[in-house]
Design a protein around this motif. Structure first.
Motif, PDB file in Angstrom:
ATOM      1  N   SER A  46       0.835  -1.201   0.000  1.00 26.08           N
ATOM      2  CA  SER A  46       0.000   0.000   0.000  1.00 26.08           C
ATOM      3  C   SER A  46       0.877   1.261   0.000  1.00 26.08           C
ATOM      4  N   TYR A  47       1.928   1.251   0.815  1.00 24.89           N
ATOM      5  CA  TYR A  47       2.865   2.378   0.868  1.00 24.89           C
ATOM      6  C   TYR A  47       3.459   2.635  -0.514  1.00 24.89           C
ATOM      7  N   TYR A  48       3.905   1.579  -1.190  1.00 27.66           N
ATOM      8  CA  TYR A  48       4.544   1.777  -2.496  1.00 27.66           C
ATOM      9  C   TYR A  48       3.562   2.251  -3.559  1.00 27.66           C
ATOM     10  N   GLN A  49       2.315   1.825  -3.484  1.00 28.40           N
ATOM     11  CA  GLN A  49       1.314   2.329  -4.432  1.00 28.40           C
ATOM     12  C   GLN A  49       1.088   3.824  -4.208  1.00 28.40           C
ATOM     13  N   GLU A  50       0.896   4.204  -2.959  1.00 26.29           N
ATOM     14  CA  GLU A  50       0.656   5.607  -2.612  1.00 26.29           C
ATOM     15  C   GLU A  50       1.901   6.457  -2.866  1.00 26.29           C
ATOM     16  N   SER A  51       3.065   5.953  -2.472  1.00 20.20           N
ATOM     17  CA  SER A  51       4.278   6.761  -2.566  1.00 20.20           C
ATOM     18  C   SER A  51       4.700   7.007  -4.007  1.00 20.20           C
ATOM     19  N   SER A  52       4.413   6.080  -4.909  1.00 21.34           N
ATOM     20  CA  SER A  52       4.775   6.334  -6.306  1.00 21.34           C
ATOM     21  C   SER A  52       3.953   7.494  -6.867  1.00 21.34           C
ATOM     22  N   ARG A  53       2.699   7.613  -6.438  1.00 25.01           N
ATOM     23  CA  ARG A  53       1.885   8.776  -6.843  1.00 25.01           C
ATOM     24  C   ARG A  53       2.459  10.059  -6.234  1.00 25.01           C
ATOM     25  N   SER A  54       2.861   9.982  -4.983  1.00 24.63           N
ATOM     26  CA  SER A  54       3.444  11.162  -4.323  1.00 24.63           C
ATOM     27  C   SER A  54       4.722  11.607  -5.020  1.00 24.63           C
ATOM     28  N   THR A  57       3.899  13.521  -8.088  1.00 23.78           N
ATOM     29  CA  THR A  57       3.432  14.864  -7.746  1.00 23.78           C
ATOM     30  C   THR A  57       4.615  15.785  -7.445  1.00 23.78           C
ATOM     31  N   GLN A  78       4.421  15.229   3.794  1.00 21.27           N
ATOM     32  CA  GLN A  78       3.466  14.119   3.711  1.00 21.27           C
ATOM     33  C   GLN A  78       4.186  12.823   3.323  1.00 21.27           C
ATOM     34  N   SER A  82       4.520   9.180   5.531  1.00 23.93           N
ATOM     35  CA  SER A  82       4.157   7.829   5.109  1.00 23.93           C
ATOM     36  C   SER A  82       5.386   6.920   5.086  1.00 23.93           C
TER      37      SER A  82
END
Length: 148
Positions: A46-54, A57, A78, A82
Motif C-alpha cells: 500500500s505504501y509503495y502504491q501511494e508513494s509512487s503517486r506522491s 506529484t 506528507q 508515510s
C-alpha cells in the motif's frame, strides 16, 4: 529453524544493519498475527502504491519554475510521514534533507536530493520485495524481534 527460515532472518537483519529500516518496521511486525499473516507486506505494498503517486506529484512540482518551496515542502512532509510509518529509514533521511533545502530555497539541492530519494525508495522496494518473497517461501517464523 530450517535453512530457509535462517536466510529470511539474515536478510531481515541486513535491512536493519544497512540502515534501510528502523524500529517502526518492528512495530508493524508486532501487529501481524495468525488472523493477518501478511499484514506487513500488505502495508508495504500500500505504501509503495501511494508513494509512487506522491513521487510523481513532487517531480511535477519540481519541473515548475520558479519553485514553490512551500508547496514542495508540504508534499515532502506528507511523503516523509508515510515513509516513517513503514520504517523506511534512508528514505526518511532523504526527505528530511529535501525539506532543509526547501527551507533554504535551494532548488538545485532539492533536485539532487530528490534523485537520491528516488534511488533509496527503489532500492528499499526491491529489497523488501525479495524479503517478503523469501519469507512466504520459508513459511511462518517469528519476526517481531529487535535487530541485534
Amino acid at each position: 529453524m530450517d535453512k530457509n527460515q535462517r536466510q529470511v532472518r539474515l536478510m531481515r537483519q541486513s535491512l536493519f544493519d544497512q540502515g534501510f529500516l528502523d524500529e517502526q518496521f518492528i512495530q508493524l511486525e508486532e501487529l501481524q498475527d495468525d488472523a493477518n499473516p501478511n499484514f506487513v507486506e500488505e502495508i508495504a505494498t500500500s505504501y509503495y502504491q501511494e508513494s509512487s503517486r506522491s513521487l510523481q506529484t513532487i517531480e511535477l512540482a519540481l519541473e515548475k519554475t520558479p519553485h514553490d518551496f512551500n508547496k514542495l515542502d508540504g508534499y515532502m512532509h506528507q511523503f516523509k510521514g508515510s515513509s516513517s510509518s513503514i520504517g523506511a529509514k534512508k528514505v526518511k533521511a532523504e526527505c528530511q534533507q529535501f525539506r532543509e533545502y526547501c527551507k533554504a530555497g535551494n532548488g538545485e539541492g532539492c533536485m539532487r536530493t530528490f534523485q537520491a530519494l528516488k534511488r533509496e525508495h527503489a532500492t528499499l522496494k526491491k529489497r523488501l520485495e525479495a524479503y517478503f518473497q523469501m519469507a512466504r517461501q520459508a513459511g511462518p517464523i517469528e519476526t517481531a524481534c529487535r535487530p541485534k
